[in-house]
Scaffold this motif. Sequence first.
Motif, PDB file in Angstrom:
ATOM      1  N   HIS A   5    -116.336  33.605  -8.573  1.00  0.00           N
ATOM      2  CA  HIS A   5    -116.503  33.658  -7.860  1.00  0.00           C
ATOM      3  C   HIS A   5    -114.886  33.789  -7.036  1.00  0.00           C
ATOM      4  CE1 HIS A   5    -118.982  29.876  -8.070  1.00  0.00           C
ATOM      5  NE2 HIS A   5    -119.761  29.995  -6.792  1.00  0.00           N
ATOM      6  N   THR A   6    -114.370  34.350  -8.040  1.00  0.00           N
ATOM      7  CA  THR A   6    -112.851  34.631  -7.689  1.00  0.00           C
ATOM      8  C   THR A   6    -113.691  36.266  -7.953  1.00  0.00           C
ATOM      9  OG1 THR A   6    -111.444  33.165  -8.717  1.00  0.00           O
ATOM     10  CG2 THR A   6    -111.020  35.609  -8.402  1.00  0.00           C
ATOM     11  N   THR A   7    -114.491  36.519  -8.284  1.00  0.00           N
ATOM     12  CA  THR A   7    -114.639  38.250  -8.116  1.00  0.00           C
ATOM     13  C   THR A   7    -115.248  38.566  -7.345  1.00  0.00           C
ATOM     14  OG1 THR A   7    -114.411  38.267 -10.847  1.00  0.00           O
ATOM     15  CG2 THR A   7    -115.725  40.015  -9.971  1.00  0.00           C
ATOM     16  N   VAL A   8    -115.866  37.812  -7.381  1.00  0.00           N
ATOM     17  CA  VAL A   8    -117.309  37.795  -5.777  1.00  0.00           C
ATOM     18  C   VAL A   8    -116.280  37.557  -4.538  1.00  0.00           C
ATOM     19  CG1 VAL A   8    -118.727  37.224  -4.070  1.00  0.00           C
ATOM     20  CG2 VAL A   8    -119.284  36.944  -7.014  1.00  0.00           C
ATOM     21  N   MET A   9    -115.445  37.246  -4.268  1.00  0.00           N
ATOM     22  CA  MET A   9    -113.934  37.185  -3.297  1.00  0.00           C
ATOM     23  C   MET A   9    -113.812  38.337  -3.502  1.00  0.00           C
ATOM     24  SD  MET A   9    -112.843  33.459  -2.556  1.00  0.00           S
ATOM     25  CE  MET A   9    -112.407  32.801  -4.405  1.00  0.00           C
ATOM     26  N   ASP A  10    -113.073  38.999  -4.783  1.00  0.00           N
ATOM     27  CA  ASP A  10    -112.168  39.913  -4.254  1.00  0.00           C
ATOM     28  C   ASP A  10    -113.117  41.396  -4.107  1.00  0.00           C
ATOM     29  OD1 ASP A  10    -109.675  39.797  -5.755  1.00  0.00           O
ATOM     30  OD2 ASP A  10    -110.447  39.600  -7.691  1.00  0.00           O
ATOM     31  N   VAL A  11    -114.457  41.161  -4.714  1.00  0.00           N
ATOM     32  CA  VAL A  11    -115.206  42.254  -3.593  1.00  0.00           C
ATOM     33  C   VAL A  11    -115.316  42.287  -1.904  1.00  0.00           C
ATOM     34  CG1 VAL A  11    -117.789  43.192  -3.935  1.00  0.00           C
ATOM     35  CG2 VAL A  11    -116.554  42.417  -5.882  1.00  0.00           C
ATOM     36  N   LEU A  12    -115.749  41.360  -1.676  1.00  0.00           N
ATOM     37  CA  LEU A  12    -115.714  41.121  -0.732  1.00  0.00           C
ATOM     38  C   LEU A  12    -114.860  41.211   0.139  1.00  0.00           C
ATOM     39  CD1 LEU A  12    -118.173  37.484  -0.159  1.00  0.00           C
ATOM     40  CD2 LEU A  12    -119.034  39.526   0.167  1.00  0.00           C
ATOM     41  N   GLY A  13    -113.554  40.747  -0.145  1.00  0.00           N
ATOM     42  CA  GLY A  13    -112.432  41.287   1.059  1.00  0.00           C
ATOM     43  C   GLY A  13    -112.017  42.735   0.689  1.00  0.00           C
TER      44      GLY A  13
END
Length: 219
Positions: A132-140
């Motif tokens: 989820h952290t990686t996904v948030m990084d991409v979205l951010g």
Amino acid sequence: ASLGQMDRAVALFDRMRTRWKVDVDVGVYESLVRACGKTGNLRVLAPLMYHMELAGLKPPLRVLNCVVHACARNGDIERAEAAFTAIEAQHSLKPDGATFGSLALAYHDADVLRVLDLMDERGFEPADARVHTTVMDVLGRAGLVDDVARVWDKMLGMGMSPNAEAYAAAAHAMLAGDRIEEASSLLERARAEGLRPVTRTINTSLRLADTQLKGGGSA
């Protein structure tokens, strides 16, 4: 290979197999596949996996994850997705958190949310917040702050405890999206939970303080 000299590494690998008749083990293949990702040299990935098959070696999940990671890290979405699919379809293995996290690196926009859909479809429950952290990084990075907030809420709804990296990713995205109060709240919660700050936490805190001093941003 780790120094970026893939041609020399592959030549040595070939010499080990053909001239010296060394029984190359899985660890050698893993090292070369990892180096492919680091150096961006994807042209030797397929030959490596082919030679592994010829040698009668069944690639473990960690090696297959390295293939997904190598393709994803170098922006080859099609090959990353194909490598991900092959883990189940070809090798009869189940993806783990490292698999999903590696696949997420391939995307640069809201398409990264497919990774969470794939996790749901397979009933995979991550042990921690890394995917989820990686996904948030991409979205951010893509400026999709509302999606970051939804992923954060989903993560909490699954009963996961965010670590320092997760808080940093979410706070950084909120601050970049001019959502000052939410960024501040996330950083405060991380401190209240006694999480040791990572570098991005400190950088985000400094940027937040500067923004607040200037009176910028909105809730």
